[in-house]
Enzyme design. Sequence first.
Site, PDB file in Angstrom:
ATOM      1  N   GLY A 179       0.811  -1.216   0.000  1.00  0.00           N
ATOM      2  CA  GLY A 179       0.000   0.000   0.000  1.00  0.00           C
ATOM      3  C   GLY A 179       0.844   1.266   0.000  1.00  0.00           C
ATOM      4  N   ASP A 180       0.183   2.385  -0.330  1.00  0.00           N
ATOM      5  CA  ASP A 180       0.819   3.710  -0.322  1.00  0.00           C
ATOM      6  C   ASP A 180       1.989   3.811  -1.289  1.00  0.00           C
ATOM      7  OD1 ASP A 180      -0.978   4.402   1.725  1.00  0.00           O
ATOM      8  OD2 ASP A 180       0.364   3.553   3.238  1.00  0.00           O
ATOM      9  N   GLU A 181       1.912   3.090  -2.384  1.00  0.00           N
ATOM     10  CA  GLU A 181       3.011   3.083  -3.359  1.00  0.00           C
ATOM     11  C   GLU A 181       3.015   4.346  -4.217  1.00  0.00           C
ATOM     12  OE1 GLU A 181       0.659   0.705  -3.161  1.00  0.00           O
ATOM     13  OE2 GLU A 181       1.620  -1.237  -2.772  1.00  0.00           O
ATOM     14  N   GLY A 182       1.940   5.118  -4.131  1.00  0.00           N
ATOM     15  CA  GLY A 182       1.816   6.282  -5.027  1.00  0.00           C
ATOM     16  C   GLY A 182       0.849   5.973  -6.156  1.00  0.00           C
ATOM     17  N   LYS A 183      -0.114   5.096  -5.861  1.00  0.00           N
ATOM     18  CA  LYS A 183      -1.102   4.705  -6.889  1.00  0.00           C
ATOM     19  C   LYS A 183      -1.846   5.927  -7.419  1.00  0.00           C
ATOM     20  CE  LYS A 183      -3.025   1.836  -3.883  1.00  0.00           C
ATOM     21  NZ  LYS A 183      -1.992   1.814  -2.821  1.00  0.00           N
ATOM     22  N   ALA A 206      -8.343   3.455   2.557  1.00  0.00           N
ATOM     23  CA  ALA A 206      -7.396   3.971   1.576  1.00  0.00           C
ATOM     24  C   ALA A 206      -7.147   5.452   1.802  1.00  0.00           C
ATOM     25  CB  ALA A 206      -7.961   3.764   0.170  1.00  0.00           C
ATOM     26  N   GLY A 207      -5.934   5.875   1.471  1.00  0.00           N
ATOM     27  CA  GLY A 207      -5.606   7.298   1.473  1.00  0.00           C
ATOM     28  C   GLY A 207      -4.795   7.550   0.222  1.00  0.00           C
ATOM     29  N   HIS A 208      -5.398   8.196  -0.767  1.00  0.00           N
ATOM     30  CA  HIS A 208      -4.776   8.370  -2.079  1.00  0.00           C
ATOM     31  C   HIS A 208      -4.486   9.845  -2.311  1.00  0.00           C
ATOM     32  CE1 HIS A 208      -6.528   4.302  -3.668  1.00  0.00           C
ATOM     33  NE2 HIS A 208      -5.734   4.166  -2.633  1.00  0.00           N
ATOM     34  N   GLN A 261      -5.307  -0.319  -1.354  1.00  0.00           N
ATOM     35  CA  GLN A 261      -4.450  -1.280  -0.677  1.00  0.00           C
ATOM     36  C   GLN A 261      -3.478  -1.893  -1.693  1.00  0.00           C
ATOM     37  OE1 GLN A 261      -8.143  -1.653   0.234  1.00  0.00           O
ATOM     38  NE2 GLN A 261      -7.451   0.126   1.355  1.00  0.00           N
ATOM     39  N   THR A 305      -5.891  -6.902   4.480  1.00  0.00           N
ATOM     40  CA  THR A 305      -7.199  -6.260   4.530  1.00  0.00           C
ATOM     41  C   THR A 305      -8.249  -7.303   4.139  1.00  0.00           C
ATOM     42  OG1 THR A 305      -8.404  -4.242   3.955  1.00  0.00           O
ATOM     43  CG2 THR A 305      -7.201  -5.327   2.156  1.00  0.00           C
ATOM     44  N   THR A 347      -4.398   7.391   8.998  1.00  0.00           N
ATOM     45  CA  THR A 347      -4.287   7.215  10.450  1.00  0.00           C
ATOM     46  C   THR A 347      -3.126   8.005  11.048  1.00  0.00           C
ATOM     47  OG1 THR A 347      -2.902   5.266  10.108  1.00  0.00           O
ATOM     48  CG2 THR A 347      -5.263   4.892  10.382  1.00  0.00           C
ATOM     49  N   LYS A 378       8.826   7.456  -6.254  1.00  0.00           N
ATOM     50  CA  LYS A 378       9.633   7.954  -5.136  1.00  0.00           C
ATOM     51  C   LYS A 378      11.121   7.652  -5.255  1.00  0.00           C
ATOM     52  CE  LYS A 378       7.132   8.805  -1.333  1.00  0.00           C
ATOM     53  NZ  LYS A 378       6.237   8.752  -0.157  1.00  0.00           N
ATOM     54  N   ASP A 406      13.251   9.704  -6.042  1.00  0.00           N
ATOM     55  CA  ASP A 406      13.938  10.879  -5.478  1.00  0.00           C
ATOM     56  C   ASP A 406      14.204  10.750  -3.981  1.00  0.00           C
ATOM     57  OD1 ASP A 406      10.946  11.087  -5.663  1.00  0.00           O
ATOM     58  OD2 ASP A 406      11.312  12.709  -4.224  1.00  0.00           O
TER      59      ASP A 406
END
Length: 423
Positions: free
Chosen positions: A12-16, A39-41, A222, A237, A299, A329, A331
């Site tokens: 998750g949080d790969e930068g989708k 999810a947090g996009h 996710q 999940t 969260t 990412k 960079d």
Amino acid sequence: MPVTVVVGAQWGDEGKAKVIDLLSKEHGYVVRYQGGHNAGHTVVVGDERYALQLVPSGILYDHVVPVIANGVVVDLPTLFREIDTLERRGISCERLVVSSHAHLIFPWHQSWDALYEQGRGDAKIGTTLKGIGPAYADKARRVGIRAGEVLDPAAFAATVRERARLENETLVAAGGDPLDVDDVVARFVELGTRLAPYVGDTVNLLHDAVHAGQHVLLEGAQATFLDLDHGTYPYVTSSNPTAGGACAGTGLGPRLIDRIVGITKAYTTRVGAGPFPTELLDADGDRLVEIGREFGTVTGRRRRPGWVDCVMLRHAVRINSLTELALTKLDVLDDFETVKVCVGYRVDGVRLTHYPDRVELLGRVEPEYVELPGWQRPLRNVREVSELPAAARAFVQLVEAEVGVPITVVGVGAERDDYVHWS
Ligand code: GDP
Ligand code: IMO
Ligand code: MG
């Protein structure tokens, strides 16, 4: 064929969302197919930062029809908070369509999530406490309440009342706090009335769109290793983020999909508990968290950092039939003197060729690394492969060769235009 899936290839949080934003330019529909407000996009446009939980990441484009499909579990208070925030910022959500088959999340799901986590003691999953698992459990138990039910407000009110009453009994018996049934019914009837105009038959909507030659983008939340079947169970999940889940979660059959984009960071992160072979518990890990700003969008929790893991990514290629990877990412590694890529695992002195099928084994593997020199130059303004330092190119080439699918996009910053077309 016009259907593309974007799926997380790690935890998750790969930068989708950033990649979805990029691909949205050439798609007419952007569709969430599973998960919920766990999810947090994040999409960053100039000085504006949009953190989306339920509304599809294509919302920022006027030409995109955003769809919340049948596989999603929908928390109405969050959905409308998000819509209100977006509209205050000048982004219209009028075109949003929510599947009549999508299941709704209610306050008792959140109460159960918390009670189950407490009950696990030291073996907590580390869920987002959003009620996702209990809502999917109710769907599987065939007692869920679906979005289409709000179209008959009286019946919806009666169903919510009855379920709230029953849940209260079991919640209290399990040591939880009772819910105020009248208050829950009143709030959800109001939310249901607000939802009604958005509810639709998204299966036929999407098939008609495909038939009319529209390009459809299916937005995974996710990731592969949080998948209920293929992830590091039980530290997963409760849905199927993997590409197969995109078919079940939308009603679009597998033969319609021709492009499946896996998203990976140039390193790895994980929020919550569970095995993590390349985890860094040292100063390098702290640097990844600090430079990569690795704190959860939903969260606020610190994400656990580690090196990129090609054994995982090769497995993600298999499970999802990935046609390509986007590497984000890069960079974040700018300042490192050396960078590492995990290319294999060893356990009890034996080299594993496949991703282990048991978490117990995964918890004991020793990663084999290839160490490369860092580039120690900022990549943020790089826009062409030819402008990338040779050491950065060598890193991307190694990951591409180890994983075995083409890398098409490389992320060099959080902002919308901070990327390089690799191939
Ligand atoms: P998602 O859940 O996969 O959509 O990813 P998140 O939005 O939760 O987390 C990814 C974070 O990295 C967000 O803050 C993005 O703005 C940011 N991000 C995405 N791509 C890049 C990149 O190439 N470089 C940097 N520095 N940040 C990025
Ligand atoms: P996006 O879409 C990272 C993790 C939680 C926990 C586990 C189960 O932004 O990549 P849940 O609340 O779903 O029952 O929690 O899954 N998790 C995520 N981790 N990114 C996410 O979403 C996640 N959604 C859930 O931290 O370990
Ligand atoms: Mg996220």
